[in-house]
Design a protein around this motif. Structure first.
Motif, PDB file in Angstrom:
ATOM      1  N   MET A  44       0.836  -1.204   0.000  1.00 22.71           N
ATOM      2  CA  MET A  44       0.000   0.000   0.000  1.00 22.71           C
ATOM      3  C   MET A  44       0.869   1.251   0.000  1.00 22.71           C
ATOM      4  SD  MET A  44      -2.836   1.621  -0.007  1.00 22.71           S
ATOM      5  CE  MET A  44      -4.235   0.630   0.457  1.00 22.71           C
ATOM      6  N   HIS A  45       1.961   1.239   0.771  1.00 26.25           N
ATOM      7  CA  HIS A  45       2.845   2.410   0.805  1.00 26.25           C
ATOM      8  C   HIS A  45       3.431   2.697  -0.572  1.00 26.25           C
ATOM      9  CE1 HIS A  45       5.759   5.336   2.184  1.00 26.25           C
ATOM     10  NE2 HIS A  45       6.717   4.635   1.615  1.00 26.25           N
ATOM     11  N   GLU A  46       3.795   1.648  -1.297  1.00 28.11           N
ATOM     12  CA  GLU A  46       4.353   1.851  -2.636  1.00 28.11           C
ATOM     13  C   GLU A  46       3.303   2.406  -3.599  1.00 28.11           C
ATOM     14  OE1 GLU A  46       7.889  -1.542  -2.720  1.00 28.11           O
ATOM     15  OE2 GLU A  46       5.792  -2.137  -3.011  1.00 28.11           O
ATOM     16  N   HIS A  47       2.051   1.965  -3.437  1.00 25.30           N
ATOM     17  CA  HIS A  47       0.974   2.535  -4.243  1.00 25.30           C
ATOM     18  C   HIS A  47       0.766   4.009  -3.893  1.00 25.30           C
ATOM     19  CE1 HIS A  47      -0.471  -0.799  -6.624  1.00 25.30           C
ATOM     20  NE2 HIS A  47      -0.521  -1.581  -5.563  1.00 25.30           N
ATOM     21  N   ALA A  54       2.489  10.612  -9.329  1.00 28.04           N
ATOM     22  CA  ALA A  54       1.604  10.946 -10.451  1.00 28.04           C
ATOM     23  C   ALA A  54       0.951  12.307 -10.237  1.00 28.04           C
ATOM     24  CB  ALA A  54       0.539   9.863 -10.619  1.00 28.04           C
ATOM     25  N   ALA A  55       0.592  12.605  -8.976  1.00 29.68           N
ATOM     26  CA  ALA A  55       0.000  13.913  -8.665  1.00 29.68           C
ATOM     27  C   ALA A  55       0.990  15.036  -8.932  1.00 29.68           C
ATOM     28  CB  ALA A  55      -0.461  13.945  -7.207  1.00 29.68           C
ATOM     29  N   LEU A  56       2.247  14.831  -8.587  1.00 25.18           N
ATOM     30  CA  LEU A  56       3.274  15.846  -8.851  1.00 25.18           C
ATOM     31  C   LEU A  56       3.463  16.064 -10.351  1.00 25.18           C
ATOM     32  CD1 LEU A  56       6.067  15.028  -6.225  1.00 25.18           C
ATOM     33  CD2 LEU A  56       4.586  17.040  -6.286  1.00 25.18           C
ATOM     34  N   ARG A  57       3.359  14.989 -11.129  1.00 25.90           N
ATOM     35  CA  ARG A  57       3.501  15.105 -12.585  1.00 25.90           C
ATOM     36  C   ARG A  57       2.245  15.654 -13.247  1.00 25.90           C
ATOM     37  NH1 ARG A  57       4.909   9.668 -12.003  1.00 25.90           N
ATOM     38  NH2 ARG A  57       3.061   9.085 -13.225  1.00 25.90           N
ATOM     39  N   ALA A  62      -2.813   8.244 -14.664  1.00 25.81           N
ATOM     40  CA  ALA A  62      -2.157   7.330 -13.723  1.00 25.81           C
ATOM     41  C   ALA A  62      -2.835   7.373 -12.362  1.00 25.81           C
ATOM     42  CB  ALA A  62      -0.681   7.686 -13.599  1.00 25.81           C
ATOM     43  N   MET A  63      -3.284   8.549 -11.934  1.00 27.75           N
ATOM     44  CA  MET A  63      -3.976   8.669 -10.650  1.00 27.75           C
ATOM     45  C   MET A  63      -5.286   7.896 -10.672  1.00 27.75           C
ATOM     46  SD  MET A  63      -3.276  12.729  -9.915  1.00 27.75           S
ATOM     47  CE  MET A  63      -3.953  12.735  -8.256  1.00 27.75           C
ATOM     48  N   LYS A  64      -6.026   8.002 -11.763  1.00 24.89           N
ATOM     49  CA  LYS A  64      -7.295   7.272 -11.881  1.00 24.89           C
ATOM     50  C   LYS A  64      -7.061   5.768 -11.871  1.00 24.89           C
ATOM     51  CE  LYS A  64      -9.922  10.849 -14.322  1.00 24.89           C
ATOM     52  NZ  LYS A  64     -10.627  11.206 -15.580  1.00 24.89           N
ATOM     53  N   ILE A  65      -5.988   5.326 -12.517  1.00 27.96           N
ATOM     54  CA  ILE A  65      -5.660   3.895 -12.531  1.00 27.96           C
ATOM     55  C   ILE A  65      -5.387   3.400 -11.120  1.00 27.96           C
ATOM     56  CG2 ILE A  65      -3.899   2.222 -13.238  1.00 27.96           C
ATOM     57  CD1 ILE A  65      -3.719   3.757 -15.896  1.00 27.96           C
ATOM     58  N   GLU A  66      -4.640   4.201 -10.329  1.00 25.28           N
ATOM     59  CA  GLU A  66      -4.319   3.807  -8.952  1.00 25.28           C
ATOM     60  C   GLU A  66      -5.591   3.714  -8.108  1.00 25.28           C
ATOM     61  OE1 GLU A  66      -1.756   2.809  -7.340  1.00 25.28           O
ATOM     62  OE2 GLU A  66      -0.216   3.008  -8.878  1.00 25.28           O
ATOM     63  N   ILE A  67      -6.499   4.678  -8.258  1.00 20.50           N
ATOM     64  CA  ILE A  67      -7.741   4.647  -7.483  1.00 20.50           C
ATOM     65  C   ILE A  67      -8.598   3.460  -7.908  1.00 20.50           C
ATOM     66  CG2 ILE A  67      -9.931   5.851  -7.091  1.00 20.50           C
ATOM     67  CD1 ILE A  67      -8.401   8.467  -7.139  1.00 20.50           C
ATOM     68  N   ALA A  68      -8.667   3.205  -9.221  1.00 21.09           N
ATOM     69  CA  ALA A  68      -9.434   2.048  -9.706  1.00 21.09           C
ATOM     70  C   ALA A  68      -8.850   0.751  -9.163  1.00 21.09           C
ATOM     71  CB  ALA A  68      -9.436   2.037 -11.232  1.00 21.09           C
ATOM     72  N   ARG A  69      -7.534   0.684  -9.035  1.00 17.99           N
ATOM     73  CA  ARG A  69      -6.898  -0.523  -8.492  1.00 17.99           C
ATOM     74  C   ARG A  69      -7.312  -0.726  -7.040  1.00 17.99           C
ATOM     75  NH1 ARG A  69      -2.111   0.629  -9.706  1.00 17.99           N
ATOM     76  NH2 ARG A  69      -1.840  -0.707 -11.523  1.00 17.99           N
ATOM     77  N   GLN A  70      -7.361   0.352  -6.260  1.00 20.41           N
ATOM     78  CA  GLN A  70      -7.779   0.231  -4.866  1.00 20.41           C
ATOM     79  C   GLN A  70      -9.236  -0.234  -4.774  1.00 20.41           C
ATOM     80  OE1 GLN A  70      -5.506   0.430  -2.566  1.00 20.41           O
ATOM     81  NE2 GLN A  70      -4.008   1.072  -4.114  1.00 20.41           N
ATOM     82  N   GLU A  71     -10.070   0.251  -5.681  1.00 27.26           N
ATOM     83  CA  GLU A  71     -11.473  -0.184  -5.696  1.00 27.26           C
ATOM     84  C   GLU A  71     -11.576  -1.660  -6.043  1.00 27.26           C
ATOM     85  OE1 GLU A  71     -13.895   3.867  -6.924  1.00 27.26           O
ATOM     86  OE2 GLU A  71     -12.888   2.735  -8.514  1.00 27.26           O
ATOM     87  N   ARG A  72     -10.771  -2.103  -7.013  1.00 27.43           N
ATOM     88  CA  ARG A  72     -10.789  -3.527  -7.384  1.00 27.43           C
ATOM     89  C   ARG A  72     -10.297  -4.398  -6.240  1.00 27.43           C
ATOM     90  NH1 ARG A  72      -8.432  -1.696 -12.176  1.00 27.43           N
ATOM     91  NH2 ARG A  72      -6.419  -2.570 -11.514  1.00 27.43           N
ATOM     92  N   ASP A  73      -9.385  -3.856  -5.433  1.00 30.80           N
ATOM     93  CA  ASP A  73      -8.863  -4.618  -4.300  1.00 30.80           C
ATOM     94  C   ASP A  73      -9.832  -4.667  -3.131  1.00 30.80           C
ATOM     95  OD1 ASP A  73      -6.580  -5.181  -5.691  1.00 30.80           O
ATOM     96  OD2 ASP A  73      -5.347  -3.661  -4.729  1.00 30.80           O
ATOM     97  N   GLN A 115      -8.897  17.011  -6.508  1.00 33.98           N
ATOM     98  CA  GLN A 115      -9.775  16.809  -7.655  1.00 33.98           C
ATOM     99  C   GLN A 115     -10.217  15.355  -7.764  1.00 33.98           C
ATOM    100  OE1 GLN A 115      -7.572  18.338 -11.002  1.00 33.98           O
ATOM    101  NE2 GLN A 115      -8.013  20.473 -10.503  1.00 33.98           N
ATOM    102  N   GLN A 116      -9.302  14.439  -7.504  1.00 26.69           N
ATOM    103  CA  GLN A 116      -9.665  13.020  -7.546  1.00 26.69           C
ATOM    104  C   GLN A 116     -10.598  12.660  -6.397  1.00 26.69           C
ATOM    105  OE1 GLN A 116      -8.991  11.012 -10.130  1.00 26.69           O
ATOM    106  NE2 GLN A 116      -8.150  12.916 -10.977  1.00 26.69           N
ATOM    107  N   MET A 117     -10.393  13.292  -5.239  1.00 25.40           N
ATOM    108  CA  MET A 117     -11.284  13.048  -4.111  1.00 25.40           C
ATOM    109  C   MET A 117     -12.698  13.527  -4.430  1.00 25.40           C
ATOM    110  SD  MET A 117     -11.059  14.382  -0.161  1.00 25.40           S
ATOM    111  CE  MET A 117     -11.793  15.983  -0.526  1.00 25.40           C
TER     112      MET A 117
END
Length: 281
Positions: A44-47, A54-57, A62-73, A115-117
């Motif tokens: 989780m820390h690495e995610h 991704a937020a800094l960039r 990439a941010m949406k992909i990370e959030i979708a991954r957490q939802e899938r988990d 914004q993602q929140m």
């Protein structure tokens, strides 16, 4: 086909599948610079670190992909808010303290997280308004620590509360809001203890002008977590540490105290309430 021939062919197939194919795949990976072993799952820390990067960039995809991954988990929206987005912002803050990025970079990164929140909440929260379970949340005017109140507003929304959350430039802007709509709770977040006198003005404005004469006033933020006794003497209600406890205390107090409409501002100072409700963020 003869039975012996069939067994011989099956043995050859098993040899190819179990030995030859893996060796060929290994050679291919080595030639292409790909690790031979299967990569381990990220922690989780690495995610969180990847999401913050991704937020800094400004990499929204990439941010949406990370959030979708957490939802899938299987993470709930509350867990994504408290255990993923909030740690990502803390990581951005740590990077600034360690001089790994500028304050401007951190500000832009936090904006991307917010914004993602908001996008997450828009998919899962009702827009119907309820005076009975309503809260106005503000960072203290002039304070740079704003994510804590934003995160808390998200948690209240996920629990079915109606939330008014905006930036507040001056305490004088409080009466026009609280005098029109009857909120059950008002909350202020303080990060800089030097702005305590501004917080006192905000509390006074809320107490004197709220249409709900039994309004619950909450305070919290990094300043209260770092300095014991900072809330002594403030006209606020009951102590809580952390966003979840603040929500619990607000709900308990709401069950105890009814909303009593008061059509005009009170002109006398109210008696101090019991303790302090606070949150850290």
């Amino acid at each position: 086909m003869h039975e012996t021939e069939t067994r011989r062919r099956m043995a050859v197939l098993r040899l190819i599948e179990g030995d030859v194919v893996p060796q060929l795949a290994d050679v291919y990976r080595r030639r292409n610079g790909t690790p031979c072993a299967m990569p381990r799952p990220l922690t989780m820390h690495e995610h969180v670190v990847a999401f913050a990067a991704a937020a800094l960039r400004g990499d929204v995809a990439a941010m949406k992909i990370e959030i979708a991954r957490q939802e899938r988990d299987g993470l709930t929206n509350e867990s994504i808010l408290l255990d993923f987005l909030a740690p990502s912002v803390r990581h951005l803050g740590d990077m600034w303290l360690e001089d790994r990025c500028s304050f401007c970079d951190v500000t832009l990164g936090v904006t991307q997280v917010l914004q993602q929140m908001h996008a997450l909440l828009s998919r899962s929260c009702s827009s119907a308004w309820s005076d009975r379970r309503s809260i106005a949340l503000w960072p203290v005017p002039g304070d740079m620590h704003t994510f804590g109140s934003a995160m808390l507003s998200g948690l209240f929304r996920l629990r079915g509360w109606s939330v008014h959350h905006t930036a507040l430039d001056d305490p004088i802007l409080i009466p026009p809001i609280l005098g029109v709509r009857s909120f059950s709770v008002v909350g202020f977040s303080l990060g800089d203890p030097r702005l305590l006198y501004v917080l006192e003005e905000c509390i006074r404005a809320a107490r004197l002008t709220s249409r709900n004469r039994e309004v619950i006033v909450m305070v919290g933020g990094p300043a209260f977590a770092a300095q014991n006794g900072l809330a002594d003497g403030l006209d606020v209600d009951v102590v809580a540490n952390g966003a979840e406890e603040a929500l619990l205390q607000a709900e308990l107090l709401l069950e105890r105290d009814p909303i009593v409409p008061f059509p005009a501002p009170r002109l006398a100072k109210l008696a101090a309430s019991h303790g302090v409700v606070g949150w850290s963020g």
